[in-house]
Design a protein around this motif. Sequence first.
Motif, mmCIF file in Angstrom:
data_model
loop_
_atom_site.group_PDB
_atom_site.id
_atom_site.type_symbol
_atom_site.label_atom_id
_atom_site.label_comp_id
_atom_site.label_asym_id
_atom_site.label_seq_id
_atom_site.Cartn_x
_atom_site.Cartn_y
_atom_site.Cartn_z
ATOM 1 N N THR A 225 3.628 0.246 1.648
ATOM 2 C CA THR A 225 3.503 0.796 0.293
ATOM 3 C C THR A 225 2.073 1.228 0.028
ATOM 4 O O THR A 225 1.832 2.282 -0.572
ATOM 5 C CB THR A 225 3.944 -0.249 -0.742
ATOM 6 N N VAL A 226 1.103 0.424 0.487
ATOM 7 C CA VAL A 226 -0.309 0.782 0.320
ATOM 8 C C VAL A 226 -0.587 2.136 0.962
ATOM 9 O O VAL A 226 -1.214 3.020 0.360
ATOM 10 C CB VAL A 226 -1.222 -0.303 0.925
ATOM 11 N N LEU A 227 -0.122 2.328 2.188
ATOM 12 C CA LEU A 227 -0.374 3.582 2.902
ATOM 13 C C LEU A 227 0.332 4.758 2.229
ATOM 14 O O LEU A 227 -0.212 5.870 2.198
ATOM 15 C CB LEU A 227 0.070 3.439 4.357
ATOM 16 N N GLU A 228 1.510 4.523 1.691
ATOM 17 C CA GLU A 228 2.204 5.594 0.979
ATOM 18 C C GLU A 228 1.459 5.966 -0.304
ATOM 19 O O GLU A 228 1.398 7.143 -0.684
ATOM 20 C CB GLU A 228 3.646 5.168 0.659
ATOM 21 N N LEU A 229 0.879 4.958 -0.966
ATOM 22 C CA LEU A 229 0.100 5.240 -2.179
ATOM 23 C C LEU A 229 -1.148 6.055 -1.833
ATOM 24 O O LEU A 229 -1.526 6.975 -2.573
ATOM 25 C CB LEU A 229 -0.305 3.919 -2.857
ATOM 26 N N VAL A 230 -1.778 5.720 -0.715
ATOM 27 C CA VAL A 230 -2.944 6.498 -0.272
ATOM 28 C C VAL A 230 -2.518 7.929 0.032
ATOM 29 O O VAL A 230 -3.156 8.903 -0.408
ATOM 30 C CB VAL A 230 -3.600 5.860 0.968
ATOM 31 N N ALA A 231 -1.440 8.085 0.783
ATOM 32 C CA ALA A 231 -0.957 9.419 1.155
ATOM 33 C C ALA A 231 -0.598 10.250 -0.072
ATOM 34 O O ALA A 231 -0.758 11.477 -0.074
ATOM 35 C CB ALA A 231 0.254 9.291 2.074
ATOM 36 N N ALA A 232 -0.140 9.576 -1.136
ATOM 37 C CA ALA A 232 0.252 10.279 -2.358
ATOM 38 C C ALA A 232 -0.937 10.631 -3.244
ATOM 39 O O ALA A 232 -0.779 11.272 -4.286
ATOM 40 C CB ALA A 232 1.248 9.432 -3.142
ATOM 41 N N GLY A 233 -2.147 10.202 -2.836
ATOM 42 C CA GLY A 233 -3.336 10.551 -3.608
ATOM 43 C C GLY A 233 -3.685 9.568 -4.704
ATOM 44 O O GLY A 233 -4.456 9.883 -5.606
ATOM 45 N N VAL A 234 -3.125 8.341 -4.619
ATOM 46 C CA VAL A 234 -3.389 7.350 -5.664
ATOM 47 C C VAL A 234 -4.787 6.753 -5.539
ATOM 48 O O VAL A 234 -5.491 6.562 -6.532
ATOM 49 C CB VAL A 234 -2.324 6.229 -5.623
ATOM 50 N N GLY A 235 -5.202 6.450 -4.304
ATOM 51 C CA GLY A 235 -6.512 5.827 -4.151
ATOM 52 C C GLY A 235 -6.873 5.549 -2.706
ATOM 53 O O GLY A 235 -6.171 5.958 -1.778
ATOM 54 N N VAL A 236 -7.987 4.826 -2.535
ATOM 55 C CA VAL A 236 -8.538 4.462 -1.241
ATOM 56 C C VAL A 236 -8.105 3.027 -0.930
ATOM 57 O O VAL A 236 -7.884 2.223 -1.834
ATOM 58 C CB VAL A 236 -10.078 4.550 -1.273
ATOM 59 N N ALA A 237 -7.989 2.688 0.366
ATOM 60 C CA ALA A 237 -7.599 1.327 0.733
ATOM 61 C C ALA A 237 -8.217 0.935 2.064
ATOM 62 O O ALA A 237 -8.646 1.786 2.852
ATOM 63 C CB ALA A 237 -6.079 1.204 0.800
ATOM 64 N N LEU A 238 -8.240 -0.365 2.320
ATOM 65 C CA LEU A 238 -8.709 -0.917 3.587
ATOM 66 C C LEU A 238 -7.489 -1.417 4.350
ATOM 67 O O LEU A 238 -6.769 -2.294 3.858
ATOM 68 C CB LEU A 238 -9.684 -2.073 3.334
ATOM 69 N N VAL A 239 -7.236 -0.862 5.535
ATOM 70 C CA VAL A 239 -6.047 -1.236 6.307
ATOM 71 C C VAL A 239 -6.416 -1.414 7.773
ATOM 72 O O VAL A 239 -7.464 -0.976 8.237
ATOM 73 C CB VAL A 239 -4.912 -0.194 6.180
ATOM 74 N N ARG A 240 -5.511 -2.056 8.508
ATOM 75 C CA ARG A 240 -5.724 -2.327 9.923
ATOM 76 C C ARG A 240 -5.845 -1.022 10.705
ATOM 77 O O ARG A 240 -5.159 -0.052 10.431
ATOM 78 C CB ARG A 240 -4.566 -3.182 10.447
ATOM 79 N N GLU A 241 -6.731 -1.008 11.703
ATOM 80 C CA GLU A 241 -7.008 0.187 12.505
ATOM 81 C C GLU A 241 -5.735 0.851 13.033
ATOM 82 O O GLU A 241 -5.546 2.057 12.886
ATOM 83 C CB GLU A 241 -7.903 -0.206 13.681
ATOM 84 N N GLU A 242 -4.844 0.051 13.662
ATOM 85 C CA GLU A 242 -3.636 0.634 14.252
ATOM 86 C C GLU A 242 -2.765 1.315 13.208
ATOM 87 O O GLU A 242 -2.205 2.396 13.457
ATOM 88 C CB GLU A 242 -2.825 -0.452 14.979
ATOM 89 N N ASP A 243 -2.623 0.691 12.054
ATOM 90 C CA ASP A 243 -1.796 1.271 10.993
ATOM 91 C C ASP A 243 -2.436 2.541 10.438
ATOM 92 O O ASP A 243 -1.754 3.520 10.135
ATOM 93 C CB ASP A 243 -1.591 0.246 9.879
ATOM 94 N N ALA A 244 -3.756 2.508 10.307
ATOM 95 C CA ALA A 244 -4.467 3.682 9.809
ATOM 96 C C ALA A 244 -4.303 4.866 10.765
ATOM 97 O O ALA A 244 -3.986 5.987 10.344
ATOM 98 C CB ALA A 244 -5.944 3.353 9.620
ATOM 99 N N GLN A 245 -4.497 4.610 12.054
ATOM 100 C CA GLN A 245 -4.411 5.686 13.037
ATOM 101 C C GLN A 245 -3.009 6.289 13.098
ATOM 102 O O GLN A 245 -2.845 7.501 13.282
ATOM 103 C CB GLN A 245 -4.818 5.171 14.422
#
Length: 299
Positions: A225-245
């Motif tokens: 959900t965090v990554l989907e919120l980032v992708a939707a333009g909601v905000g910035v987040a700190l996530v694990r390298e593998e998930d980010a890549q």
Amino acid sequence: MEIYQLRTFVTVAQQGHLTQAAELLHLSQPAVTAQIKALEEDVGMPLFERSAGGVTLTLAGQELLPQAQSILASARGILNRARELRGELSGKASIGVTLSADALRVGPWVAALTAKHPLLALKLEYGVTGNVLNLVRKKELDVGFYLGKNPYANVNTVLLTQIDYRVVLPAAWAERVAKAGLRELGKLPWIGISQFSSLSKISSELWRELNISPRKITECDHLETVLELVAAGVGVALVREEDAQAHVAQGKVAIVPELVKPADLQLVYPADRVGDPILIALLTELAPVWGLDPATLGL
């Protein structure tokens, strides 16, 4: 003098506070106070000095604490040896799980445990890292995975690996940060994490290192959900390298290239469980899964 009184004495000494000791011992504070008073009457001298902030050991208490700890260790040794004499390892083990199962290598670990100890009943409980650590501290979990620094003296840790975390942001914001620099991250909205998650503390550490105080626009503990919120333009987040890549490869988000925040992934367990056969079994099967040297685990 009873074993349970010595256990209370050691716990109060470790915690420095009657209320916290009572919580760990699953007793009321008056019961803890009564046990300490009875022990002090038996030894004929005060063991603690009371103050508004808690309790501290007297000189006599400091002298007697190591011997009390030794007696408790011997008592645990007797119980552990009795369990061994009963034959096949059996019982229950509760494991606190955080992050994703693949990141923790839970599958191979549990498979090895069930194959080696078929009578050992395993229960996996998912929770945010801060709650897992607290449940281990209170002995409501036998072991758990924890991300970050362990602040408790009565909890032991086994370092498993270091996980790199990356700052992800909507792809459309990448150029803005590239031009303005890392301080620009302080002007952007962030997706926060629950205060009970150690990732929240890790994010706060990063902000201090960057000397920024961003605004948290929302809060979410679910990674996808965090990554989907980032992708939707909601905000910035700190996530694990593998998930980010993985999300960068799909063109959904961008990574701040020069910014990496490492964090220690650890297995935590109550310090007074050292020597317990079930804990030994858990750690023994964990070692090859993570490529650890069993000699370093204190088995």
